[in-house]
Design an enzyme around this catalytic site. Structure first.
Site, mmCIF file in Angstrom:
data_model
loop_
_atom_site.group_PDB
_atom_site.id
_atom_site.type_symbol
_atom_site.label_atom_id
_atom_site.label_comp_id
_atom_site.label_asym_id
_atom_site.label_seq_id
_atom_site.Cartn_x
_atom_site.Cartn_y
_atom_site.Cartn_z
ATOM 1 C CB SER A 49 26.056 45.584 72.335
ATOM 2 O OG SER A 49 25.160 46.084 71.462
ATOM 3 C CG ASP A 54 36.493 57.268 85.537
ATOM 4 O OD1 ASP A 54 36.807 56.200 84.657
ATOM 5 O OD2 ASP A 54 36.986 58.462 84.417
ATOM 6 C CB THR A 87 19.563 52.728 79.168
ATOM 7 O OG1 THR A 87 19.956 53.055 78.403
ATOM 8 C CG2 THR A 87 19.359 51.567 80.325
ATOM 9 C CE1 TYR A 101 13.477 56.256 74.271
ATOM 10 C CE2 TYR A 101 14.169 55.198 76.092
ATOM 11 C CZ TYR A 101 13.190 55.379 75.755
ATOM 12 O OH TYR A 101 12.346 54.661 75.387
HETATM 13 P P1 NAP Z 1 23.923 54.243 81.008
HETATM 14 O O1 NAP Z 1 21.847 53.971 81.308
HETATM 15 O O2 NAP Z 1 24.496 55.750 80.154
HETATM 16 O O3 NAP Z 1 24.042 53.792 82.995
HETATM 17 C C1 NAP Z 1 25.536 53.641 82.436
HETATM 18 C C2 NAP Z 1 26.367 53.467 84.611
HETATM 19 O O4 NAP Z 1 27.635 53.470 84.018
HETATM 20 C C3 NAP Z 1 25.752 54.747 84.761
HETATM 21 O O5 NAP Z 1 25.622 53.939 86.471
HETATM 22 C C4 NAP Z 1 27.449 56.271 84.882
HETATM 23 O O6 NAP Z 1 27.331 55.727 86.112
HETATM 24 C C5 NAP Z 1 28.365 54.113 85.337
HETATM 25 N N1 NAP Z 1 29.595 54.833 84.341
HETATM 26 C C6 NAP Z 1 29.573 55.195 83.141
HETATM 27 N N2 NAP Z 1 31.164 55.698 82.566
HETATM 28 C C7 NAP Z 1 32.029 55.092 83.919
HETATM 29 C C8 NAP Z 1 32.811 54.596 83.899
HETATM 30 N N3 NAP Z 1 33.604 55.362 83.708
HETATM 31 N N4 NAP Z 1 33.602 54.474 85.306
HETATM 32 C C9 NAP Z 1 32.122 54.201 86.226
HETATM 33 N N5 NAP Z 1 31.136 53.998 86.236
HETATM 34 C C10 NAP Z 1 30.798 54.571 84.984
HETATM 35 O O7 NAP Z 1 24.029 52.803 80.325
HETATM 36 P P2 NAP Z 1 23.030 51.545 80.602
HETATM 37 O O8 NAP Z 1 22.493 51.676 79.381
HETATM 38 O O9 NAP Z 1 22.572 50.920 81.137
HETATM 39 O O10 NAP Z 1 24.667 50.044 79.568
HETATM 40 C C11 NAP Z 1 24.416 49.655 80.775
HETATM 41 C C12 NAP Z 1 25.398 48.746 79.511
HETATM 42 O O11 NAP Z 1 25.327 47.970 79.070
HETATM 43 C C13 NAP Z 1 27.474 49.257 79.267
HETATM 44 O O12 NAP Z 1 28.371 47.874 79.103
HETATM 45 C C14 NAP Z 1 26.148 49.537 77.698
HETATM 46 O O13 NAP Z 1 27.448 49.310 76.577
HETATM 47 C C15 NAP Z 1 25.934 47.669 77.627
HETATM 48 N N6 NAP Z 1 24.258 47.796 76.125
HETATM 49 C C16 NAP Z 1 23.890 48.969 76.687
HETATM 50 C C17 NAP Z 1 22.253 48.402 75.919
HETATM 51 C C18 NAP Z 1 21.394 49.317 75.789
HETATM 52 O O14 NAP Z 1 20.188 49.970 74.573
HETATM 53 N N7 NAP Z 1 21.086 50.634 76.686
HETATM 54 C C19 NAP Z 1 22.744 47.557 74.798
HETATM 55 C C20 NAP Z 1 23.709 46.875 74.874
HETATM 56 C C21 NAP Z 1 24.859 46.742 75.924
HETATM 57 P P3 NAP Z 1 26.723 57.635 86.582
HETATM 58 O O15 NAP Z 1 25.203 57.276 86.299
HETATM 59 O O16 NAP Z 1 27.920 58.520 87.322
HETATM 60 O O17 NAP Z 1 27.107 58.470 85.150
#
Ligand code: NAP
Length: 250
Positions: free
Chosen positions: A141, A63, A191, A195
């Protein structure tokens, strides 16, 4: 395996799903060895390791909002691969219920813990192992520069604003050691996290924010990260790279 990143070691936080998963695989496709960090999805992380090959990848449960866990993550990385060339600090919580009224102290600390404290101390503990020519990428973001941002993103945008400022200062500091530090700022990417709590109508509306009329895909972000990881990006430092298909311009 030969590619632009052969011999390089990448540590990707939150690499079991979403953008982190696509990034781990894209970096490995260029020859990098990869540490696949996750917090709870053990089998998904193992699946990423299998896809890359256990000779070039390990998964580490940690974590990143906890310093003891960060220490374990860095130690296991160094024990196995001896260095960290590419540090991708992708793990973070996307939070849509962070209005001024709805945010309590616990939620505030949770968001700042994973989105700000995590990357801050990851950089602190990893930097001694990052050689010259290294790369650090933090995650913000495109919402931070989106003029139609809604009040529910107050808390999330505050964490990401902190990340952007960390990047600016770290780029000046670590740049002296020839380590670049940049921010990756995706727009809406389809991702699991994206959703959560969104109606079909909201997804349609947000898809149309980009002129191409679609959401981004994790691979759209991963390919840019892969370029930044390569030597060809060596003069790009301290920048905020918005990957959003034109949702924000300029
Ligand atoms: P996601 O699909 O929810 O995946 C999150 C990943 O982070 C998973 O592998 C999760 O592990 C891991 N995780 C969460 N909290 C953690 C922690 N405290 N320590 C270690 N691992 C942790 O997220 P995503 O949409 O790919 O987003 C990734 C990044 O992009 C984030 O920083 C988010 O703010 C940024 N972002 C996303 C979007 C979007 O639209 N998706 C837009 C702008 C920015 P588990 O699988 O084990 O839970």
């Amino acid at each position: 395996m030969s590619g632009r990143l052969t011999g390089k070691v990448a540590l990707v936080t939150g690499a079991s799903r979403g953008i982190g998963r696509a990034t781990a695989i894209a970096l490995s496709n260029e020859g990098a060895s990869v540490v696949v960090n996750y917090i709870s999805s053990n089998s998904a992380a193992e699946e990423v390791v299998r896809e890359i090959g256990a000779d070039r990848a390990i998964s580490v449960k940690a974590d990143v909002s906890k310093l003891d866990d960060i220490e374990i993550l860095i130690k296991q990385t160094i024990d196995r691969f001896q260095k960290i060339d590419i540090l991708v600090l992708n793990a973070g919580l996307l939070w849509q219920n962070g209005t001024l009224e709805a945010t309590d102290e616990k939620t505030f600390d949770k968001l700042f813990g994973s989105n700000v404290k995590g990357p801050f101390f990851m950089v602190q503990m990893a930097t001694p192992y990052i050689p010259e020519g290294g790369r650090i990428m933090l995650f913000s973001s495109s919402l931070t520069s989106f003029s139609m941002i809604t009040p529910n993103y107050l808390l999330y945008a505050a964490t990401k604003g902190a990340v952007e400022q960390m990047t600016r200062v770290l780029a000046k500091d670590l740049g002296k050691r020839n380590i670049t530090v940049n921010t990756i700022s995706p727009g809406p990417i389809g991702t699991d996290a994206y959703y959560v709590g969104k109606t079909e109508q909201m997804v349609r509306m947000q898809s149309n924010l980009a002129p191409a009329g679609r959401l981004g895909e994790p691979e759209d972000v991963a390919e840019v990260i892969t370029f930044i990881a390569c030597d060809q990006s060596r003069w790009m430092n301290g920048q905020n790279i918005r990957i959003n298909g034109g949702m924000t311009v300029g």
